[in-house]
Scaffold this motif. Structure first.
Motif, PDB file in Angstrom:
ATOM      1  N   ASN A   1       0.805  -1.216   0.000  1.00 31.42           N
ATOM      2  CA  ASN A   1       0.000   0.000   0.000  1.00 31.42           C
ATOM      3  C   ASN A   1       0.842   1.272   0.000  1.00 31.42           C
ATOM      4  O   ASN A   1       0.438   2.298   0.532  1.00 31.42           O
ATOM      5  CB  ASN A   1      -0.952  -0.012   1.193  1.00 31.42           C
ATOM      6  CG  ASN A   1      -2.109  -0.956   0.989  1.00 31.42           C
ATOM      7  OD1 ASN A   1      -3.073  -0.622   0.309  1.00 31.42           O
ATOM      8  ND2 ASN A   1      -2.013  -2.149   1.550  1.00 31.42           N
ATOM      9  N   GLY A   2       2.030   1.165  -0.603  1.00 33.05           N
ATOM     10  CA  GLY A   2       2.854   2.353  -0.812  1.00 33.05           C
ATOM     11  C   GLY A   2       3.767   2.725   0.323  1.00 33.05           C
ATOM     12  O   GLY A   2       4.473   3.745   0.246  1.00 33.05           O
TER      13      GLY A   2
ATOM     14  N   SER B   1       5.679   6.986   8.810  1.00 29.67           N
ATOM     15  CA  SER B   1       5.516   8.285   8.139  1.00 29.67           C
ATOM     16  C   SER B   1       5.404   8.143   6.627  1.00 29.67           C
ATOM     17  O   SER B   1       4.983   9.075   5.940  1.00 29.67           O
ATOM     18  CB  SER B   1       6.689   9.206   8.490  1.00 29.67           C
ATOM     19  OG  SER B   1       7.904   8.710   7.941  1.00 29.67           O
ATOM     20  N   SER B   2       5.784   6.979   6.098  1.00 26.52           N
ATOM     21  CA  SER B   2       5.707   6.765   4.648  1.00 26.52           C
ATOM     22  C   SER B   2       4.313   6.325   4.200  1.00 26.52           C
ATOM     23  O   SER B   2       4.024   6.286   3.010  1.00 26.52           O
ATOM     24  CB  SER B   2       6.725   5.702   4.215  1.00 26.52           C
ATOM     25  OG  SER B   2       6.360   4.413   4.692  1.00 26.52           O
ATOM     26  N   MET B   3       3.440   6.008   5.155  1.00 26.94           N
ATOM     27  CA  MET B   3       2.088   5.562   4.831  1.00 26.94           C
ATOM     28  C   MET B   3       1.175   6.765   4.593  1.00 26.94           C
ATOM     29  O   MET B   3       1.196   7.738   5.358  1.00 26.94           O
ATOM     30  CB  MET B   3       1.517   4.699   5.953  1.00 26.94           C
ATOM     31  CG  MET B   3       2.267   3.405   6.219  1.00 26.94           C
ATOM     32  SD  MET B   3       2.236   2.232   4.848  1.00 26.94           S
ATOM     33  CE  MET B   3       0.483   1.904   4.692  1.00 26.94           C
ATOM     34  N   ASP B   4       0.379   6.687   3.548  1.00 25.41           N
ATOM     35  CA  ASP B   4      -0.626   7.711   3.286  1.00 25.41           C
ATOM     36  C   ASP B   4      -1.643   7.677   4.425  1.00 25.41           C
ATOM     37  O   ASP B   4      -2.262   6.639   4.669  1.00 25.41           O
ATOM     38  CB  ASP B   4      -1.303   7.414   1.948  1.00 25.41           C
ATOM     39  CG  ASP B   4      -2.336   8.463   1.551  1.00 25.41           C
ATOM     40  OD1 ASP B   4      -2.756   9.261   2.410  1.00 25.41           O
ATOM     41  OD2 ASP B   4      -2.734   8.468   0.371  1.00 25.41           O
TER      42      ASP B   4
ATOM     43  N   ALA C   1      -4.520   8.606   4.593  1.00 25.77           N
ATOM     44  CA  ALA C   1      -5.853   8.247   4.117  1.00 25.77           C
ATOM     45  C   ALA C   1      -5.977   6.743   3.918  1.00 25.77           C
ATOM     46  O   ALA C   1      -7.082   6.223   3.750  1.00 25.77           O
ATOM     47  CB  ALA C   1      -6.158   8.973   2.809  1.00 25.77           C
ATOM     48  N   VAL C   2      -4.830   6.041   3.942  1.00 31.17           N
ATOM     49  CA  VAL C   2      -4.813   4.586   3.748  1.00 31.17           C
ATOM     50  C   VAL C   2      -4.693   3.853   5.075  1.00 31.17           C
ATOM     51  O   VAL C   2      -5.414   2.883   5.339  1.00 31.17           O
ATOM     52  CB  VAL C   2      -3.662   4.165   2.809  1.00 31.17           C
ATOM     53  CG1 VAL C   2      -3.530   2.648   2.743  1.00 31.17           C
ATOM     54  CG2 VAL C   2      -3.875   4.746   1.420  1.00 31.17           C
TER      55      VAL C   2
ATOM     56  N   LYS D   1      -3.359   4.272   9.509  1.00 31.13           N
ATOM     57  CA  LYS D   1      -2.882   5.052  10.641  1.00 31.13           C
ATOM     58  C   LYS D   1      -2.135   4.156  11.604  1.00 31.13           C
ATOM     59  O   LYS D   1      -2.436   2.971  11.731  1.00 31.13           O
ATOM     60  CB  LYS D   1      -4.058   5.727  11.356  1.00 31.13           C
ATOM     61  CG  LYS D   1      -4.690   6.854  10.558  1.00 31.13           C
ATOM     62  CD  LYS D   1      -5.726   7.603  11.385  1.00 31.13           C
ATOM     63  CE  LYS D   1      -6.301   8.768  10.604  1.00 31.13           C
ATOM     64  NZ  LYS D   1      -7.313   9.517  11.406  1.00 31.13           N
TER      65      LYS D   1
ATOM     66  N   TYR E   1      -5.962   0.071   8.951  1.00 33.58           N
ATOM     67  CA  TYR E   1      -6.238   0.556   7.602  1.00 33.58           C
ATOM     68  C   TYR E   1      -7.619   1.211   7.540  1.00 33.58           C
ATOM     69  O   TYR E   1      -8.609   0.665   8.027  1.00 33.58           O
ATOM     70  CB  TYR E   1      -6.111  -0.583   6.590  1.00 33.58           C
ATOM     71  CG  TYR E   1      -4.651  -0.939   6.339  1.00 33.58           C
ATOM     72  CD1 TYR E   1      -3.970  -0.448   5.238  1.00 33.58           C
ATOM     73  CD2 TYR E   1      -3.946  -1.714   7.259  1.00 33.58           C
ATOM     74  CE1 TYR E   1      -2.628  -0.729   5.034  1.00 33.58           C
ATOM     75  CE2 TYR E   1      -2.599  -2.011   7.063  1.00 33.58           C
ATOM     76  CZ  TYR E   1      -1.954  -1.511   5.950  1.00 33.58           C
ATOM     77  OH  TYR E   1      -0.612  -1.781   5.756  1.00 33.58           O
TER      78      TYR E   1
END
Length: 355
Positions: free
Chosen positions: A256-257, A296-299, A301-302, A304, A320
């Motif tokens: 998920n990025g 910190s690399s997680m969006d 909105a995707v 927490k 998620y």
């Protein structure tokens, strides 16, 4: 018989050979658990690594039925003192015989405190265990620096699908090197658990229509599992509840990025405090990993951040957004607290039941 532990920085420790008498090159890591040495030895997450036990006396209760898999996985085993006279009503044999049966080279009688301090100061290093008293450092050091763990997930995973019968929710467990107690913890709660090999296509799992998906722990660098990460993207796009542990947590983040990074010396032991950010409660957790998710690399909105490590602030779990998915870096199936974080399995079952 004399044995030597040679680190890639040129440091040499001299001790006594235990287990298999053969040369071994691996990544040297340390575990701070005071008990549970058999669970450590049979944890597939140690594939490609040699383990230093920081507790000074290992093997005092012998070999018991507490196996986390059918075989031992570390490349080597390093202890201060190996008990020669185990005593326990469940004892089925001595640890040294077990190491020989499993063909694991080891070394005893070295200063594991000094070794651990060196690994903490300089970071995880590769090393060699050898019984050759005429070793040549000039030849060995380039070999140590060139060692890489490789694709150990494929080695640690089961090769064929199998089922643990139950009359409750049907769980698909993706085996990236799963400890037995993950499937057992679900099965004891009534779940029917179908265990799938690591490289099973997502479409096959989706077609089986499980009530939930469990992503297991496992060894190695999560970023190397490119094909598995692509399959997890497909699982993420479904509405199937997902619970992930350790490597599974890292792989879902990468799908998920998110980004992962290698820790200086990792978290391995049964005494790591983690905070649940939903209520600020702290749990004592069992951990075994050398990589972490960069929260910190997680969006946002995707996903927490759901858990953090109290000692160093590293990420210990994610929730998620808009999905029935949560993941943790630690091991809720282990018993260091002793069973403080077992409630996470209950949370997963409630999620599958729509509670």
């Amino acid at each position: 018989m004399k044995a030597f532990l040679i680190l890639e920085d040129g440091t040499v420790f001299t001790g006594t050979s235990i287990g298999a008498a053969r040369d071994m090159i691996s990544e040297i890591v340390f575990n701070t658990s005071m008990t549970g040495y058999l669970e450590v030895l049979t944890d597939p997450s140690y594939a490609g690594q040699a383990v230093v036990m920081t507790y000074p006396l290992i093997g005092n209760y012998g070999v018991t039925p507490d196996m986390e898999s059918k075989r031992a996985w570390p490349d080597g085993y390093i202890v201060r003192e190996l008990s020669r006279m185990p005593s326990n009503f469940r004892c089925e044999g001595g640890l040294e015989d077990f190491l020989k049966e499993q063909d694991i080279p080891g070394i005893a009688g070295i200063d594991t405190r000094a070794l651990t301090k060196r690994l903490r100061e300089k970071g995880t290093m590769n090393g060699m265990i050898t019984t050759n008293e005429n070793y040549d450092l000039h030849q060995i050091l380039p070999r140590l620096k060139g060692y890489a763990i490789g694709d150990v997930v494929s080695q640690a995973s089961c090769q064929e699908r199998y089922v643990l019968e139950g009359d409750g929710p049907r769980v698909a467990l993706m085996d990236f090197g799963a400890k037995n107690n993950i499937a057992r913890s679900l099965n004891q709660r009534g779940c029917q658990v179908t265990v799938y090999p690591a490289h099973t296509p997502a479409d096959e799992i989706i077609a089986a229509d499980p009530d939930g998906i469990m992503l297991s722990n496992g060894p190695g660098d999560p970023q190397m599992n490119v094909s598995i990460i692509e399959e997890l993207k497909k699982l993420y796009r479904t509405e199937i509840p997902i619970f992930a542990i350790c490597l599974g947590h890292q792989l879902m983040a990468l799908a998920n990025g998110g980004k992962t990074y290698k820790l200086k010396y990792g978290h391995r032991g049964g005494n790591h405090p983690v905070k649940d950010l939903s209520d600020s409660r702290v749990y004592i957790s069992s951990q075994n990993h050398g990589y972490a998710v960069d929260a910190s690399s997680m969006d946002p909105a995707v996903a927490k951040e759901a858990f953090v490590n109290v000692n160093d602030g590293t990420n210990e779990g994610l929730r998620y957004i808009g999905k029935k998915i949560f993941t943790v870096q630690f091991h809720p199936e282990a018993c260091p607290g002793p069973k403080d974080s077992g409630y996470l399995f209950d949370r997963f079952i409630d999620m599958m039941k729509g509670v």
